[in-house]
Design a protein around this motif. Structure first.
Motif, PDB file in Angstrom:
ATOM      1  N   GLU A 105      61.414  41.301 110.009  1.00 37.92           N
ATOM      2  CA  GLU A 105      61.847  42.611 110.475  1.00 37.92           C
ATOM      3  C   GLU A 105      63.336  42.747 110.208  1.00 37.92           C
ATOM      4  O   GLU A 105      64.112  41.849 110.537  1.00 37.92           O
ATOM      5  CB  GLU A 105      61.566  42.758 111.964  1.00 37.92           C
ATOM      6  N   ILE A 106      63.703  43.854 109.596  1.00 39.45           N
ATOM      7  CA  ILE A 106      65.115  44.102 109.317  1.00 39.45           C
ATOM      8  C   ILE A 106      65.521  45.399 110.013  1.00 39.45           C
ATOM      9  O   ILE A 106      64.789  46.383 109.987  1.00 39.45           O
ATOM     10  CB  ILE A 106      65.388  44.146 107.795  1.00 39.45           C
ATOM     11  N   THR A 107      66.662  45.330 110.696  1.00 38.03           N
ATOM     12  CA  THR A 107      67.193  46.486 111.408  1.00 38.03           C
ATOM     13  C   THR A 107      68.570  46.797 110.841  1.00 38.03           C
ATOM     14  O   THR A 107      69.413  45.898 110.715  1.00 38.03           O
ATOM     15  CB  THR A 107      67.309  46.194 112.923  1.00 38.03           C
ATOM     16  N   VAL A 108      68.795  48.058 110.506  1.00 40.29           N
ATOM     17  CA  VAL A 108      70.091  48.488 109.960  1.00 40.29           C
ATOM     18  C   VAL A 108      71.084  48.602 111.115  1.00 40.29           C
ATOM     19  O   VAL A 108      70.841  49.323 112.086  1.00 40.29           O
ATOM     20  CB  VAL A 108      69.957  49.826 109.210  1.00 40.29           C
ATOM     21  N   ILE A 109      72.182  47.854 111.020  1.00 45.99           N
ATOM     22  CA  ILE A 109      73.221  47.883 112.053  1.00 45.99           C
ATOM     23  C   ILE A 109      74.312  48.883 111.691  1.00 45.99           C
ATOM     24  O   ILE A 109      74.790  49.628 112.520  1.00 45.99           O
ATOM     25  CB  ILE A 109      73.843  46.477 112.240  1.00 45.99           C
ATOM     26  N   SER A 110      74.693  48.874 110.424  1.00 45.54           N
ATOM     27  CA  SER A 110      75.758  49.758 109.953  1.00 45.54           C
ATOM     28  C   SER A 110      75.297  50.453 108.687  1.00 45.54           C
ATOM     29  O   SER A 110      74.793  49.818 107.769  1.00 45.54           O
ATOM     30  CB  SER A 110      77.023  48.949 109.663  1.00 45.54           C
ATOM     31  N   ASP A 111      75.480  51.757 108.635  1.00 46.71           N
ATOM     32  CA  ASP A 111      75.067  52.524 107.458  1.00 46.71           C
ATOM     33  C   ASP A 111      76.245  52.833 106.536  1.00 46.71           C
ATOM     34  O   ASP A 111      76.226  53.805 105.794  1.00 46.71           O
ATOM     35  CB  ASP A 111      74.360  53.807 107.880  1.00 46.71           C
ATOM     36  N   GLU A 112      77.257  51.969 106.539  1.00 50.54           N
ATOM     37  CA  GLU A 112      78.469  52.203 105.747  1.00 50.54           C
ATOM     38  C   GLU A 112      78.308  51.873 104.274  1.00 50.54           C
ATOM     39  O   GLU A 112      79.012  52.443 103.447  1.00 50.54           O
ATOM     40  CB  GLU A 112      79.632  51.408 106.335  1.00 50.54           C
ATOM     41  N   ASN A 113      77.435  50.944 103.903  1.00 49.24           N
ATOM     42  CA  ASN A 113      77.297  50.523 102.509  1.00 49.24           C
ATOM     43  C   ASN A 113      75.869  50.712 102.030  1.00 49.24           C
ATOM     44  O   ASN A 113      74.932  50.730 102.812  1.00 49.24           O
ATOM     45  CB  ASN A 113      77.660  49.040 102.353  1.00 49.24           C
ATOM     46  N   VAL A 114      75.707  50.841 100.723  1.00 52.75           N
ATOM     47  CA  VAL A 114      74.384  50.856 100.106  1.00 52.75           C
ATOM     48  C   VAL A 114      74.382  49.827  98.978  1.00 52.75           C
ATOM     49  O   VAL A 114      75.421  49.381  98.525  1.00 52.75           O
ATOM     50  CB  VAL A 114      73.999  52.254  99.553  1.00 52.75           C
ATOM     51  N   GLY A 115      73.201  49.456  98.522  1.00 54.69           N
ATOM     52  CA  GLY A 115      73.083  48.505  97.424  1.00 54.69           C
ATOM     53  C   GLY A 115      72.253  47.307  97.825  1.00 54.69           C
ATOM     54  O   GLY A 115      71.790  47.184  98.955  1.00 54.69           O
ATOM     55  N   LYS A 116      72.061  46.421  96.863  1.00 52.56           N
ATOM     56  CA  LYS A 116      71.247  45.227  97.089  1.00 52.56           C
ATOM     57  C   LYS A 116      71.960  44.253  98.010  1.00 52.56           C
ATOM     58  O   LYS A 116      73.177  44.178  98.031  1.00 52.56           O
ATOM     59  CB  LYS A 116      70.944  44.538  95.760  1.00 52.56           C
ATOM     60  N   GLY A 117      71.152  43.509  98.757  1.00 50.78           N
ATOM     61  CA  GLY A 117      71.716  42.519  99.661  1.00 50.78           C
ATOM     62  C   GLY A 117      70.703  41.423  99.932  1.00 50.78           C
ATOM     63  O   GLY A 117      69.533  41.530  99.572  1.00 50.78           O
ATOM     64  N   ASN A 118      71.167  40.368 100.544  1.00 53.55           N
ATOM     65  CA  ASN A 118      70.272  39.300 100.987  1.00 53.55           C
ATOM     66  C   ASN A 118      70.828  38.711 102.262  1.00 53.55           C
ATOM     67  O   ASN A 118      71.997  38.889 102.588  1.00 53.55           O
ATOM     68  CB  ASN A 118      70.068  38.241  99.901  1.00 53.55           C
ATOM     69  N   ILE A 119      69.953  38.020 102.991  1.00 54.37           N
ATOM     70  CA  ILE A 119      70.346  37.413 104.245  1.00 54.37           C
ATOM     71  C   ILE A 119      69.532  36.131 104.421  1.00 54.37           C
ATOM     72  O   ILE A 119      68.385  36.062 103.994  1.00 54.37           O
ATOM     73  CB  ILE A 119      70.165  38.394 105.424  1.00 54.37           C
ATOM     74  N   SER A 120      70.134  35.133 104.994  1.00 59.05           N
ATOM     75  CA  SER A 120      69.484  33.835 105.163  1.00 59.05           C
ATOM     76  C   SER A 120      68.725  33.758 106.482  1.00 59.05           C
ATOM     77  O   SER A 120      69.007  34.497 107.417  1.00 59.05           O
ATOM     78  CB  SER A 120      70.520  32.714 105.150  1.00 59.05           C
ATOM     79  N   TYR A 121      67.775  32.830 106.542  1.00 55.94           N
ATOM     80  CA  TYR A 121      67.101  32.505 107.789  1.00 55.94           C
ATOM     81  C   TYR A 121      66.829  31.009 107.807  1.00 55.94           C
ATOM     82  O   TYR A 121      66.893  30.350 106.785  1.00 55.94           O
ATOM     83  CB  TYR A 121      65.819  33.333 107.976  1.00 55.94           C
ATOM     84  N   THR A 122      66.545  30.473 108.976  1.00 55.03           N
ATOM     85  CA  THR A 122      66.364  29.036 109.157  1.00 55.03           C
ATOM     86  C   THR A 122      64.906  28.716 109.458  1.00 55.03           C
ATOM     87  O   THR A 122      64.257  29.437 110.214  1.00 55.03           O
ATOM     88  CB  THR A 122      67.243  28.538 110.312  1.00 55.03           C
ATOM     89  N   ILE A 123      64.417  27.608 108.865  1.00 54.07           N
ATOM     90  CA  ILE A 123      63.063  27.118 109.106  1.00 54.07           C
ATOM     91  C   ILE A 123      63.180  25.723 109.696  1.00 54.07           C
ATOM     92  O   ILE A 123      63.853  24.853 109.136  1.00 54.07           O
ATOM     93  CB  ILE A 123      62.264  27.043 107.791  1.00 54.07           C
ATOM     94  N   GLU A 124      62.517  25.501 110.822  1.00 49.01           N
ATOM     95  CA  GLU A 124      62.504  24.184 111.477  1.00 49.01           C
ATOM     96  C   GLU A 124      61.053  23.729 111.587  1.00 49.01           C
ATOM     97  O   GLU A 124      60.187  24.501 112.028  1.00 49.01           O
ATOM     98  CB  GLU A 124      63.116  24.284 112.865  1.00 49.01           C
ATOM     99  N   VAL A 125      60.756  22.496 111.169  1.00 46.66           N
ATOM    100  CA  VAL A 125      59.402  21.964 111.207  1.00 46.66           C
ATOM    101  C   VAL A 125      59.422  20.615 111.902  1.00 46.66           C
ATOM    102  O   VAL A 125      60.207  19.731 111.530  1.00 46.66           O
ATOM    103  CB  VAL A 125      58.816  21.804 109.779  1.00 46.66           C
ATOM    104  N   ASN A 126      58.550  20.442 112.904  1.00 45.51           N
ATOM    105  CA  ASN A 126      58.463  19.175 113.643  1.00 45.51           C
ATOM    106  C   ASN A 126      57.014  18.793 113.860  1.00 45.51           C
ATOM    107  O   ASN A 126      56.169  19.642 114.198  1.00 45.51           O
ATOM    108  CB  ASN A 126      59.140  19.296 115.009  1.00 45.51           C
ATOM    109  N   TYR A 127      56.713  17.492 113.683  1.00 39.56           N
ATOM    110  CA  TYR A 127      55.377  16.989 114.002  1.00 39.56           C
ATOM    111  C   TYR A 127      55.106  17.183 115.491  1.00 39.56           C
ATOM    112  O   TYR A 127      56.002  17.074 116.318  1.00 39.56           O
ATOM    113  CB  TYR A 127      55.267  15.501 113.671  1.00 39.56           C
ATOM    114  N   GLN A 128      53.859  17.427 115.822  1.00 35.99           N
ATOM    115  CA  GLN A 128      53.453  17.580 117.224  1.00 35.99           C
ATOM    116  C   GLN A 128      52.572  16.438 117.656  1.00 35.99           C
ATOM    117  O   GLN A 128      51.828  15.897 116.923  1.00 35.99           O
ATOM    118  CB  GLN A 128      52.721  18.903 117.427  1.00 35.99           C
TER     119      GLN A 128
END
Length: 128
Positions: A105-128
């Motif tokens: 889910e992406i939410t626009v915080i500021s509408d000041e710029n236009v164009g392509k962009g990217n953003i990182s996210y973190t993945i955590e994996v643990n044995y159960q």
């Protein structure tokens, strides 16, 4: 004399097969676009191509792992990754090629710029 039990396991490896493609997003403050396994919805979703991201997990087959994803913010958008169950945490059983599809889910915080962009996210994996 006491006994100590243990289970030797392979380290889990994570490979990103494909990135999440959220598509075109209308640049309007506080608007949101959500991409899940079932749909792409929200007032910020412009008609365009989109695709779930894919990661592949390798480790001890038939072991369970807990996968957690967490998003991030930039000055322009806030991003929350979503696992197949629609949340940021899900239990998976490892198999030969454990493919996991991730939306977000992406939410626009500021509408000041236009164009392509990217953003990182973190993945955590643990044995159960």
């Amino acid at each position: 004399m006491g006994q100590a039990q243990f289970n030797l396991v392979l380290p889990v490896s994570i490979t990103q097969v494909s990135e999440i493609e959220l598509g075109d997003i209308y640049n309007a403050k506080n608007n949101t676009c959500t991409l899940t396994i079932n749909s792409r919805t929200g007032n910020a979703c412009a008609i365009s191509d989109s695709a779930l991201g894919e990661i592949q997990l390798l480790g001890n087959e038939e072991q369970s792992v807990l996968v957690k994803v967490s998003g991030s913010n930039s000055s322009l958008v806030e991003f929350t990754p979503l696992l197949p169950n629609g949340t940021q945490q899900q239990l998976f059983s490892l198999s030969t090629n454990a493919a996991i599809y991730i939306g977000g889910e992406i939410t626009v915080i500021s509408d000041e710029n236009v164009g392509k962009g990217n953003i990182s996210y973190t993945i955590e994996v643990n044995y159960q």
